[in-house]
Design an enzyme around this catalytic site. Structure first.
Site, PDB file in Angstrom:
ATOM      1  N   ASP A  67       9.544   2.589  -0.734  1.00  0.00           N
ATOM      2  CA  ASP A  67       8.540   3.269   0.086  1.00  0.00           C
ATOM      3  C   ASP A  67       8.769   2.864   1.541  1.00  0.00           C
ATOM      4  O   ASP A  67       8.330   1.807   1.991  1.00  0.00           O
ATOM      5  CB  ASP A  67       7.136   2.888  -0.386  1.00  0.00           C
ATOM      6  CG  ASP A  67       6.062   3.564   0.465  1.00  0.00           C
ATOM      7  OD1 ASP A  67       6.419   4.283   1.423  1.00  0.00           O
ATOM      8  OD2 ASP A  67       4.870   3.366   0.173  1.00  0.00           O
TER       9      ASP A  67
ATOM     10  N   TYR B 209       0.862  -1.184   0.000  1.00  0.00           N
ATOM     11  CA  TYR B 209       0.000   0.000   0.000  1.00  0.00           C
ATOM     12  C   TYR B 209       0.892   1.225   0.000  1.00  0.00           C
ATOM     13  O   TYR B 209       1.806   1.339   0.815  1.00  0.00           O
ATOM     14  CB  TYR B 209      -0.894  -0.008   1.245  1.00  0.00           C
ATOM     15  CG  TYR B 209      -1.776   1.211   1.404  1.00  0.00           C
ATOM     16  CD1 TYR B 209      -2.905   1.388   0.613  1.00  0.00           C
ATOM     17  CD2 TYR B 209      -1.485   2.177   2.369  1.00  0.00           C
ATOM     18  CE1 TYR B 209      -3.729   2.501   0.775  1.00  0.00           C
ATOM     19  CE2 TYR B 209      -2.308   3.293   2.534  1.00  0.00           C
ATOM     20  CZ  TYR B 209      -3.423   3.447   1.741  1.00  0.00           C
ATOM     21  OH  TYR B 209      -4.237   4.545   1.896  1.00  0.00           O
TER      22      TYR B 209
ATOM     23  N   LYS C 253       5.317   9.133   8.652  1.00  0.00           N
ATOM     24  CA  LYS C 253       5.111   8.598  10.004  1.00  0.00           C
ATOM     25  C   LYS C 253       6.177   9.093  10.985  1.00  0.00           C
ATOM     26  O   LYS C 253       6.094  10.212  11.458  1.00  0.00           O
ATOM     27  CB  LYS C 253       4.999   7.083   9.956  1.00  0.00           C
ATOM     28  CG  LYS C 253       3.884   6.626   8.972  1.00  0.00           C
ATOM     29  CD  LYS C 253       3.281   5.323   9.304  1.00  0.00           C
ATOM     30  CE  LYS C 253       2.375   4.790   8.218  1.00  0.00           C
ATOM     31  NZ  LYS C 253       0.969   5.114   8.385  1.00  0.00           N
TER      32      LYS C 253
END
Ligand code: HOZ
Length: 443
Positions: A246, A151, A274
């Site tokens: 990623d 994702y 994050k």
């Protein structure tokens, strides 16, 4: 839950959920928060400190999702709180440059040799979307290779066979994504280098980039097979495509320099988020200077953001990265030891109860898959007994242990988790396995 244990009150959370449903689709501002895959009412959080969350009914939980990754130093970590307060006194936003942006960039670059230049954005979605645009501009090619169950945020081209909420809710991509865009994304099985070789052979000179989570977190935790990342690096270089790592989830998590450091590989572009924002909204895309200098105002690739490099977010990120970099020698071994103790402790309880469960763990991220087989790609993860996972999740919640509410999400812990949290979690799991089933698959 022990049958003698009274059920926890949830009336305030339930009322807040009903109210939220008047305003937000499903009552939430991000689908995975709705607990749709595990059942039970999602608690509304009132506050959090260290490893603990407190809900609107006063119930306390040990937190194993950490805001989906950022809270590596625990909630309300004093240096982060103070840094945000100091920055806020000077105003929340300017829409103009500040020194703090370069201060944080210096720290990112220090841990990521693959990043020579970078841009701050406000989310991982923006970071990956911008990296893709850059890769297409740099190569003059259109096709993107991604991997099933990975994702990379919710931009149109990256929702194809995605993990996280897309896998959790069984949505085959997303309505509203034009076929013409979806067709430019090839979704291949993770950990299968031959599939990537075949894709390059089938689309000669047309693949702009290969993007992946170097350690998958959004199909549950899946580690790269030995040689897989190095193989992708060699293949993309040979074919003139960019490799985009990623590391929104893994950056500063599985090691200070993320998965690239842990597995000793390089990439053309890297995306982060994050942890780098210390709990405030920050994304990063960065990489080789020759690609980054294609961005406006130097080059023809447009990308922008009013809140990019926001001073509060920079302050929180700086306080977090400063602590991690200055204490790396203690932080990462501690995270490893605590995660190993809790993840293996619960797996041992499952084995004792005769419950089929596979543990995948890389440092302080892991998943307990309710399946007997190994899990090395999304197809294997999808064979898990998600009903059993839901029952386990509800039983753990009732005992004050808040796991990510999906089989297809990784659990995380922080430096605030210690022996007490580990012991409580293992004994909660022992109870959960007793009351929710003791066969090869829970009930
Ligand atoms: N990447 C996070 C889940 N895997 C995002 C959380 C969300 O979708 O709300």
């Amino acid at each position: 839950m022990n049958s003698a244990t009274p059920a926890r009150p949830h009336t305030r959370s339930q009322a807040l959920q009903q109210r939220a449903e008047r305003f937000f689709p499903g009552g939430v501002n991000s689908p995975v928060r709705a607990f749709g895959a595990v059942g039970g009412a999602p608690p509304f959080v009132e506050r959090a400190e260290g490893a603990g969350l407190t809900d609107a009914d006063g119930n306390r939980y040990i937190d194993y999702f950490g805001s989906w990754g950022p809270m590596i130093l625990g909630h309300a970590f004093p240096p982060v709180v103070e840094a945000i307060q100091r920055a806020a006194r000077n105003s929340a936003s300017f829409g103009a440059s500040t020194a703090a942006e370069a201060d944080l960039a210096e720290r990112v670059v220090a841990s990521y040799p693959a990043i020579e230049k970078l841009r701050f954005v406000s989310s991982g979605t923006e970071a990956t979307m911008s990296a893709i645009r850059l890769a297409r501009a740099a190569t003059g090619r259109k096709i993107i290779v991604k991997f099933e169950g990975c994702y990379h945020g919710h931009s149109d081209g990256l929702l194809v066979k995605a993990g996280s909420g897309v896998a959790t809710f069984g949505i085959p991509g997303s309505a509203g994504v034009p076929e013409e865009i979806a067709h430019l994304t090839l979704a291949l099985p993770y950990n299968d280098l031959a599939a990537v070789e075949a894709a390059f052979a089938a689309h000669p000179g047309a693949i702009a980039a290969v993007i992946l989570e170097p350690v998958v977190g959004n199909a549950g935790c899946i580690a790269p097979a030995a040689g897989y990342l190095a193989g992708l690096r060699a293949l993309t270089q040979k074919e003139g495509a960019l490799l985009i790592a990623d590391e929104v989830m893994t950056g500063f998590r599985v090691a200070l320099g993320g998965a690239l450091e842990l597995y000793g590989v390089d990439a053309d572009l890297v995306t982060l988020g994050k942890i780098v924002g210390g709990g405030l909204p920050v994304g990063v895309f960065g990489g080789k200077r020759c690609f980054m200098d294609l961005l406006a105002p130097l080059g023809p690739v447009y990308q922008a953001g009013t809140l990019s490099g926001n001073p509060l977010a920079m302050a929180a990120g700086l306080a977090t990265l400063r602590y991690l970099q200055e204490h790396a020698a203690e932080v990462y071994p501690q995270l490893e030891a605590t995660a190993k103790a809790v993840a293996e402790g619960v797996a041992a309880e499952a084995a004792r109860a005769g419950v089929a469960l596979i543990l995948n763990r890389v440092g302080s991220m892991w998943t307990w898959f309710f399946t007997a087989g190994p899990v090395t790609d999304y197809a294997q993860a999808a064979r898990s007994d998600t009903d059993a996972f839901g029952r386990f999740h509800r039983a753990m919640m009732e005992q004050g242990v808040w796991l990510p509410p999906s089989q297809f999400e990784a659990a995380f812990l922080s430096t605030a988790h210690g022996e007490a949290e580990v012991a409580t979690t293992i004994s909660a799991a022992r109870e959960a396995f007793k009351t929710t089933g003791a066969n090869t698959s829970l009930m």
